[in-house]
Scaffold this active site. Structure first.
Site, PDB file in Angstrom:
ATOM      1  N   TRP A  13       0.825  -1.206   0.000  1.00  0.00           N
ATOM      2  CA  TRP A  13       0.000   0.000   0.000  1.00  0.00           C
ATOM      3  C   TRP A  13       0.859   1.256   0.000  1.00  0.00           C
ATOM      4  O   TRP A  13       0.590   2.216  -0.724  1.00  0.00           O
ATOM      5  CB  TRP A  13      -0.947  -0.021   1.183  1.00  0.00           C
ATOM      6  CG  TRP A  13      -1.960   1.077   1.260  1.00  0.00           C
ATOM      7  CD1 TRP A  13      -2.387   1.710   2.381  1.00  0.00           C
ATOM      8  CD2 TRP A  13      -2.719   1.663   0.179  1.00  0.00           C
ATOM      9  NE1 TRP A  13      -3.334   2.651   2.088  1.00  0.00           N
ATOM     10  CE2 TRP A  13      -3.567   2.644   0.733  1.00  0.00           C
ATOM     11  CE3 TRP A  13      -2.748   1.454  -1.188  1.00  0.00           C
ATOM     12  CZ2 TRP A  13      -4.432   3.422  -0.034  1.00  0.00           C
ATOM     13  CZ3 TRP A  13      -3.614   2.230  -1.968  1.00  0.00           C
ATOM     14  CH2 TRP A  13      -4.436   3.193  -1.390  1.00  0.00           C
ATOM     15  N   ARG A  33      12.046   0.909   7.929  1.00  0.00           N
ATOM     16  CA  ARG A  33      13.002   0.608   9.001  1.00  0.00           C
ATOM     17  C   ARG A  33      14.196  -0.183   8.495  1.00  0.00           C
ATOM     18  O   ARG A  33      15.273  -0.129   9.080  1.00  0.00           O
ATOM     19  CB  ARG A  33      12.296  -0.177  10.116  1.00  0.00           C
ATOM     20  CG  ARG A  33      11.366   0.685  10.962  1.00  0.00           C
ATOM     21  CD  ARG A  33      10.595  -0.139  11.958  1.00  0.00           C
ATOM     22  NE  ARG A  33       9.636  -1.018  11.295  1.00  0.00           N
ATOM     23  CZ  ARG A  33       8.847  -1.866  11.940  1.00  0.00           C
ATOM     24  NH1 ARG A  33       8.917  -1.963  13.261  1.00  0.00           N
ATOM     25  NH2 ARG A  33       7.981  -2.613  11.275  1.00  0.00           N
ATOM     26  N   ARG A  34      14.027  -0.916   7.421  1.00  0.00           N
ATOM     27  CA  ARG A  34      15.119  -1.724   6.876  1.00  0.00           C
ATOM     28  C   ARG A  34      15.922  -0.990   5.803  1.00  0.00           C
ATOM     29  O   ARG A  34      16.917  -1.515   5.309  1.00  0.00           O
ATOM     30  CB  ARG A  34      14.558  -3.033   6.287  1.00  0.00           C
ATOM     31  CG  ARG A  34      13.844  -3.909   7.301  1.00  0.00           C
ATOM     32  CD  ARG A  34      13.333  -5.193   6.664  1.00  0.00           C
ATOM     33  NE  ARG A  34      12.631  -6.027   7.601  1.00  0.00           N
ATOM     34  CZ  ARG A  34      11.337  -5.910   7.882  1.00  0.00           C
ATOM     35  NH1 ARG A  34      10.626  -4.983   7.284  1.00  0.00           N
ATOM     36  NH2 ARG A  34      10.760  -6.724   8.757  1.00  0.00           N
ATOM     37  N   SER A 113      -4.277  -2.554  -3.668  1.00  0.00           N
ATOM     38  CA  SER A 113      -3.010  -2.012  -4.150  1.00  0.00           C
ATOM     39  C   SER A 113      -2.567  -2.610  -5.482  1.00  0.00           C
ATOM     40  O   SER A 113      -2.003  -1.910  -6.324  1.00  0.00           O
ATOM     41  CB  SER A 113      -1.923  -2.207  -3.099  1.00  0.00           C
ATOM     42  OG  SER A 113      -1.785  -3.571  -2.738  1.00  0.00           O
ATOM     43  N   LYS A 164     -13.894  -3.406   8.143  1.00  0.00           N
ATOM     44  CA  LYS A 164     -14.255  -4.268   7.013  1.00  0.00           C
ATOM     45  C   LYS A 164     -13.252  -5.411   6.853  1.00  0.00           C
ATOM     46  O   LYS A 164     -13.568  -6.435   6.240  1.00  0.00           O
ATOM     47  CB  LYS A 164     -14.397  -3.475   5.719  1.00  0.00           C
ATOM     48  CG  LYS A 164     -13.166  -2.674   5.311  1.00  0.00           C
ATOM     49  CD  LYS A 164     -12.132  -3.467   4.548  1.00  0.00           C
ATOM     50  CE  LYS A 164     -10.878  -2.635   4.374  1.00  0.00           C
ATOM     51  NZ  LYS A 164      -9.789  -3.351   3.673  1.00  0.00           N
ATOM     52  N   SER A 227      -7.470  -9.476  -1.625  1.00  0.00           N
ATOM     53  CA  SER A 227      -7.516  -9.067  -0.215  1.00  0.00           C
ATOM     54  C   SER A 227      -6.874 -10.137   0.670  1.00  0.00           C
ATOM     55  O   SER A 227      -7.289 -11.299   0.655  1.00  0.00           O
ATOM     56  CB  SER A 227      -8.966  -8.833   0.229  1.00  0.00           C
ATOM     57  OG  SER A 227      -9.061  -8.837   1.646  1.00  0.00           O
ATOM     58  N   ASN A 229      -7.065 -10.375   3.883  1.00  0.00           N
ATOM     59  CA  ASN A 229      -7.996 -10.808   4.921  1.00  0.00           C
ATOM     60  C   ASN A 229      -9.027 -11.795   4.375  1.00  0.00           C
ATOM     61  O   ASN A 229      -9.373 -12.776   5.036  1.00  0.00           O
ATOM     62  CB  ASN A 229      -8.680  -9.575   5.533  1.00  0.00           C
ATOM     63  CG  ASN A 229      -7.682  -8.676   6.223  1.00  0.00           C
ATOM     64  OD1 ASN A 229      -7.183  -8.986   7.290  1.00  0.00           O
ATOM     65  ND2 ASN A 229      -7.364  -7.548   5.596  1.00  0.00           N
ATOM     66  N   GLU A 254      -4.145  -7.400   8.546  1.00  0.00           N
ATOM     67  CA  GLU A 254      -4.485  -6.599   9.727  1.00  0.00           C
ATOM     68  C   GLU A 254      -5.786  -7.035  10.385  1.00  0.00           C
ATOM     69  O   GLU A 254      -6.000  -6.795  11.571  1.00  0.00           O
ATOM     70  CB  GLU A 254      -4.575  -5.116   9.344  1.00  0.00           C
ATOM     71  CG  GLU A 254      -3.246  -4.467   8.987  1.00  0.00           C
ATOM     72  CD  GLU A 254      -2.343  -4.225  10.191  1.00  0.00           C
ATOM     73  OE1 GLU A 254      -2.692  -4.669  11.303  1.00  0.00           O
ATOM     74  OE2 GLU A 254      -1.276  -3.613   9.995  1.00  0.00           O
TER      75      GLU A 254
END
Length: 310
Positions: A13, A33-34, A113, A164, A227, A229, A254
């Protein structure tokens, strides 16, 4: 006018948002962070700071940004969908509490995405109590393939996109068990009512959930194997373990964390969330996919109520 847009997070995303910002006359910087670029250098000249990191890293990253300091004019945008496990706060609430005098904009909508990366048309919502900030983000991200609308209900916009994900797991179960269109239509209708019930309890405007960030995102996520999820629910319906499904996806879903936090929140607020509760039981190995469906079908008979007061 050229904007310097810094994207925190280089997942699917975050990368897609960077590509969208590049369609306009903007300069885009990515940070992770990497990566080799320091956070201090990444945010030093940011006109727009977009947080597209996973939920578990939001609070820590927001605090690091606060300690470093932002340019006085920077608009903060959150594109993370989730609930904080420790506090049940949304990402925008975390950023707003960390930067109480800054405009925070929520960017959320039916935005898969991979479709955006393919150049397919999409629309989204930029929501903030500060309408000028929302309109600025609208200008930054709008293009001939991405239409951005504004509203002044950031919490509703955010919760539509967050909750959702729980329903997408349930939808994946429905399709994984081959329950048919009738069952899925009933599921998604009741899922939206459940989202409205939770959202209005948390201060959202009911009208927001009928729009792109509510109904629109629900339809997109619950009807596509793009998706993550949805794929979690589908895999569980096939008898796979949660760990096995997540390993196959090789990315963050998530909705798994959100489900656990949502149940804790619903208990505290005394909000009825029957679909989410069965997803919670399924994710935690308490029931099978078939038993989750049976539990919903066996609920007490009642009159249909489609207002949040149910």
């Amino acid at each position: 006018m050229t904007k310097h847009v810094t994207i925190l997070g280089t997942g699917a995303w975050g990368t897609a948002l960077g590509h969208l910002a590049n369609y306009g006359d903007n300069r885009v910087t990515f940070w992770s962070r990497r990566g080799e670029l320091s956070l201090e250098a990444a945010i030093a000249n940011a006109d727009v700071l977009v947080s597209a990191i996973s939920m578990k890293g939001v609070a820590e990253t927001a605090e690091k940004v606060r300690q470093i300091g932002l340019p006085s004019h920077t608009i903060i945008v959150t594109a993370t969908k989730g609930l904080d496990a420790a506090t049940t706060r949304t990402p925008s609430q975390i950023w707003q509490e960390t930067f109480p005098n800054r405009p925070v904009v929520v960017l959320s909508g039916p935005n898969l995405s991979k479709e955006i990366d393919a150049g397919l048309p999409a629309a989204t919502i930029a929501a903030s109590r500060d309408l000028y900030a929302a309109e600025t983000i609208q200008t930054v991200f709008s293009s001939d393939i991405f239409r951005v609308y504004t509203n002044t209900d950031p919490i509703g916009t955010e919760l539509g996109g967050t909750l959702k994900n729980v329903m997408a797991i349930a939808s994946g179960v429905c399709d994984g068990l081959n329950l048919g269109i009738n069952a899925k239509s009933a599921l998604l209708t009741r899922a939206l009512i459940e989202i409205v019930r939770v959202g209005t309890t948390m201060g959202a405007d009911v009208e927001t959930f009928w729009g792109l960030s509510g109904l629109g995102d629900l339809l997109a996520t619950c009807n596509s194997n793009l998706s993550r999820n949805y794929r979690v629910g589908y895999g569980l319906a096939q008898g796979k373990s949660l760990e096995g499904v997540l390993e196959e996806i090789q990315s963050t879903a998530e909705g798994v964390n959100t489900t656990n936090v949502l149940i804790d929140l619903a208990r505290k607020q005394e909000v009825e969330v029957p679909i989410s509760y069965q997803v919670y039981r399924l994710l935690n190995g308490q029931i099978s996919a078939e038993e989750a469906v049976a539990a919903l079908m066996e609920r007490d008979l009642k009159q249909e109520v489609v207002t949040p007061e149910e």
